[in-house]
Design a protein around this motif. Structure first.
Motif, PDB file in Angstrom:
ATOM      1  N   ASP A 159       8.959  15.218   9.633  1.00  0.00           N
ATOM      2  CA  ASP A 159       9.458  14.650   8.165  1.00  0.00           C
ATOM      3  C   ASP A 159      10.535  13.452   8.575  1.00  0.00           C
ATOM      4  O   ASP A 159      11.665  13.615   9.232  1.00  0.00           O
ATOM      5  CB  ASP A 159      10.379  15.532   7.593  1.00  0.00           C
ATOM      6  CG  ASP A 159      10.384  14.885   5.892  1.00  0.00           C
ATOM      7  OD1 ASP A 159      10.914  14.239   6.028  1.00  0.00           O
ATOM      8  OD2 ASP A 159      10.482  15.969   5.326  1.00  0.00           O
TER       9      ASP A 159
ATOM     10  N   TYR B  72      14.217  10.011   6.111  1.00  0.00           N
ATOM     11  CA  TYR B  72      15.300   9.270   6.112  1.00  0.00           C
ATOM     12  C   TYR B  72      15.262   8.201   7.607  1.00  0.00           C
ATOM     13  O   TYR B  72      16.506   7.702   8.146  1.00  0.00           O
ATOM     14  CB  TYR B  72      16.621  10.334   6.415  1.00  0.00           C
ATOM     15  CG  TYR B  72      16.760  11.007   5.043  1.00  0.00           C
ATOM     16  CD1 TYR B  72      17.364  10.651   4.203  1.00  0.00           C
ATOM     17  CD2 TYR B  72      16.149  12.414   5.185  1.00  0.00           C
ATOM     18  CE1 TYR B  72      17.514  11.574   2.948  1.00  0.00           C
ATOM     19  CE2 TYR B  72      16.171  13.181   4.396  1.00  0.00           C
ATOM     20  CZ  TYR B  72      16.946  12.909   3.168  1.00  0.00           C
ATOM     21  OH  TYR B  72      17.330  13.549   1.994  1.00  0.00           O
TER      22      TYR B  72
ATOM     23  N   SER C 156       8.607   8.653   3.193  1.00  0.00           N
ATOM     24  CA  SER C 156       8.953   8.760   1.598  1.00  0.00           C
ATOM     25  C   SER C 156       9.336   7.562   1.342  1.00  0.00           C
ATOM     26  O   SER C 156      10.266   6.963   1.973  1.00  0.00           O
ATOM     27  CB  SER C 156       9.605   9.961   1.459  1.00  0.00           C
ATOM     28  OG  SER C 156      10.338   9.830  -0.049  1.00  0.00           O
TER      29      SER C 156
ATOM     30  N   SER D 126      11.084   7.472  -1.452  1.00  0.00           N
ATOM     31  CA  SER D 126      12.295   7.937  -2.246  1.00  0.00           C
ATOM     32  C   SER D 126      13.606   7.310  -2.122  1.00  0.00           C
ATOM     33  O   SER D 126      14.256   7.050  -2.959  1.00  0.00           O
ATOM     34  CB  SER D 126      12.225   9.435  -2.621  1.00  0.00           C
ATOM     35  OG  SER D 126      10.876   9.673  -2.921  1.00  0.00           O
ATOM     36  N   LYS D 127      13.921   7.785  -0.849  1.00  0.00           N
ATOM     37  CA  LYS D 127      15.367   7.373  -0.499  1.00  0.00           C
ATOM     38  C   LYS D 127      15.294   5.930   0.088  1.00  0.00           C
ATOM     39  O   LYS D 127      16.209   5.072  -0.375  1.00  0.00           O
ATOM     40  CB  LYS D 127      15.871   8.243   0.660  1.00  0.00           C
ATOM     41  CG  LYS D 127      15.170   9.559   0.902  1.00  0.00           C
ATOM     42  CD  LYS D 127      16.135  10.334  -0.034  1.00  0.00           C
ATOM     43  CE  LYS D 127      15.233  11.758  -0.213  1.00  0.00           C
ATOM     44  NZ  LYS D 127      15.875  12.696  -1.137  1.00  0.00           N
TER      45      LYS D 127
HETATM   46  C1  LIG Z   1      13.854  15.943   4.374  1.00  0.00           C
HETATM   47  C2  LIG Z   1      13.186  15.510   3.038  1.00  0.00           C
HETATM   48  N1  LIG Z   1      11.764  15.402   3.091  1.00  0.00           N
HETATM   49  C3  LIG Z   1      11.468  15.055   1.671  1.00  0.00           C
HETATM   50  C4  LIG Z   1      12.000  14.994   0.491  1.00  0.00           C
HETATM   51  C5  LIG Z   1      11.243  14.705  -0.897  1.00  0.00           C
HETATM   52  O1  LIG Z   1      10.973  13.410  -0.449  1.00  0.00           O
HETATM   53  P1  LIG Z   1       9.822  13.001  -1.840  1.00  0.00           P
HETATM   54  O2  LIG Z   1      10.740  12.420  -2.924  1.00  0.00           O
HETATM   55  O3  LIG Z   1       9.327  11.915  -0.972  1.00  0.00           O
HETATM   56  O4  LIG Z   1       9.031  14.129  -2.204  1.00  0.00           O
HETATM   57  C6  LIG Z   1      13.434  15.183   0.909  1.00  0.00           C
HETATM   58  C7  LIG Z   1      14.351  15.029  -0.177  1.00  0.00           C
HETATM   59  O5  LIG Z   1      15.353  15.010  -0.468  1.00  0.00           O
HETATM   60  C8  LIG Z   1      14.170  15.372   2.004  1.00  0.00           C
HETATM   61  O6  LIG Z   1      15.285  15.439   2.012  1.00  0.00           O
END
Ligand SMILES: Cc1ncc(COP(=O)(O)O)c(C=O)c1O
Length: 385
Positions: free
Chosen positions: A198, A201, A229, A231-232
């Protein structure tokens, strides 16, 4: 009416619980949820300014993702992650990487199978494992939250299907060095396990730490699954978009899952993502400058407190505090909100039960708000610990 036993045994998601407490105490500043404070790049919003004008905008699209987006992702993976997606890998766009994780489990595991999660784990991954009637196997890390290869090896049984690594890590902030990730990947290869990496980050590293993608290891194509992702990195949390890189052999199974629960990633979000990826990761690096300052300031303030132990990790935007107290972490979080108007996340959500831990997220507030929030946290910890 009946509610399934499996879902009943899954932990209650902590973010909405803390969110509810926060809303019930107006004026609370949140060092809770893991988001960044900066918005998506302008190009992302421009890319959708005419969305809806073409008939195709309203139809189902490819289950893998829009061709232009897949092209940009492939280029990014090649230039930044050193991954060659023409060679044994496939890319699939998902509605965020949480969904990718669940979809992957649906394809690689059966009820009763075991998934190894180094501690502390990301709670939604543990929840996903339990939802599918699989068994999460938490494996301790060392005192710096770094992987313990011997412990991982010892945790493997005939039921193990995958080892998950999250680097940079949520919630510890640890960045695993290339050598450690190579060793895990090799361990997986030797035991016929998947390595689920994963990398939500990937851009959030500080100092000397460097992000490494195990999917770039030669010969990793058959057993490595990499999750990404937007998202961040691009301030895209609400847009729900991410992607995964999977061994080609998993594609038919993953298409079954994608077709059943998403059909295709939302088109409007994919166009926005095209704008974001075309802007490139330099955008995130600008946001990182502000985070770097907040991180230094917050770490110094919290490290100065007696009874608060912090391992200075070099990634993500989290600090994991271990407190010298007998207090229950959840009760402490409640008190910090109700008495000091500052929210953090208790360590129990991440599988930490050997003491009182709190996760502090400094990504979401601007520098001034973060400084007030930390002041409140310091007061709260001085009072309660
Ligand atoms: C390690 C990790 N993976 C995935 C996610 C979620 O990502 P997504 O918004 O793409 O579902 C997060 C969100 O906090 C995360 O900390």
């Amino acid at each position: 009416m009946h509610i399934g036993q499996t879902i009943s045994a899954v932990q209650t998601p902590i973010i909405p619980v803390v969110g509810e407490w926060t809303r019930n105490t107006p004026g609370t500043l949140s060092l809770g949820q893991g988001m960044v404070s900066y918005p998506p790049p302008v190009a992302a919003l421009q890319a959708i300014s005419h969305f809806g004008s073409k008939p195709a905008d309203h139809l189902y699209g490819s289950p893998l993702g829009q061709p232009r987006l897949l092209e940009l992702i492939e280029d990014k993976l090649h230039s930044e992650n050193n991954m060659d997606c023409k060679n044994g890998y496939r890319i699939m766009v998902t509605a965020g990487s949480n969904m990718a994780f669940l979809n992957v489990l649906l394809t690689i595991a059966d009820p009763g199978d075991e998934i190894i999660l180094p501690l502390p784990y990301y709670f939604n991954q543990e929840m996903a494992v339990r939802m599918l009637n699989c068994t999460p196997v938490p494996v301790p890390t060392d005192t710096h939250y770094q992987l313990d290869l011997d412990a991982l090896r010892a945790a493997i049984t005939h039921k193990t299907r995958a080892i998950v690594t999250v680097s940079p890590n949520n919630p510890s902030g640890a960045v695993y060095p290339e050598a450690a990730l190579r060793a895990v990947n090799q361990l997986c290869k030797e035991h016929g396990l998947y390595h689920i990496s994963d990398e939500a980050y990937e851009y959030f590293t500080y100092g000397e730490a460097r992000h490494f993608s195990p999917g770039s290891i030669s010969g990793a194509q058959q057993h490595t699954i990499s999750l990404y992702s937007l998202s961040k990195a691009y301030g895209f949390a609400s847009w729900r978009i991410g992607y995964m890189v999977i061994p080609e052999a998993l594609l038919p199974s993953l298409l079954k899952v994608q077709d059943t629960n998403l059909i295709c990633p939302p088109l409007i979000t994919q166009y926005a993502a095209i704008g974001a990826l075309a802007t490139g990761s330099s955008y995130c690096k600008t946001g990182l400058q502000e985070l770097t300052k907040s991180r230094a300031q917050i770490t110094a303030q919290l490290q100065a407190l007696s009874g608060v132990n912090i391992v200075a990790t070099e990634g993500a935007f989290y600090l994991l505090l271990k407190l010298d107290t007998e207090k229950n972490d959840l009760e402490l979080v409640k008190s910090l909100i109700s008495e000091f108007k500052v929210a953090v996340i208790p360590g129990c959500a991440f599988g930490l039960h050997d003491g009182c831990y709190l996760r502090v997220s400094y990504g979401m507030l601007d520098k001034d708000a973060a400084s007030i929030a930390i002041h409140r946290l310091v007061n709260g910890l001085e009072t309660h610990c």
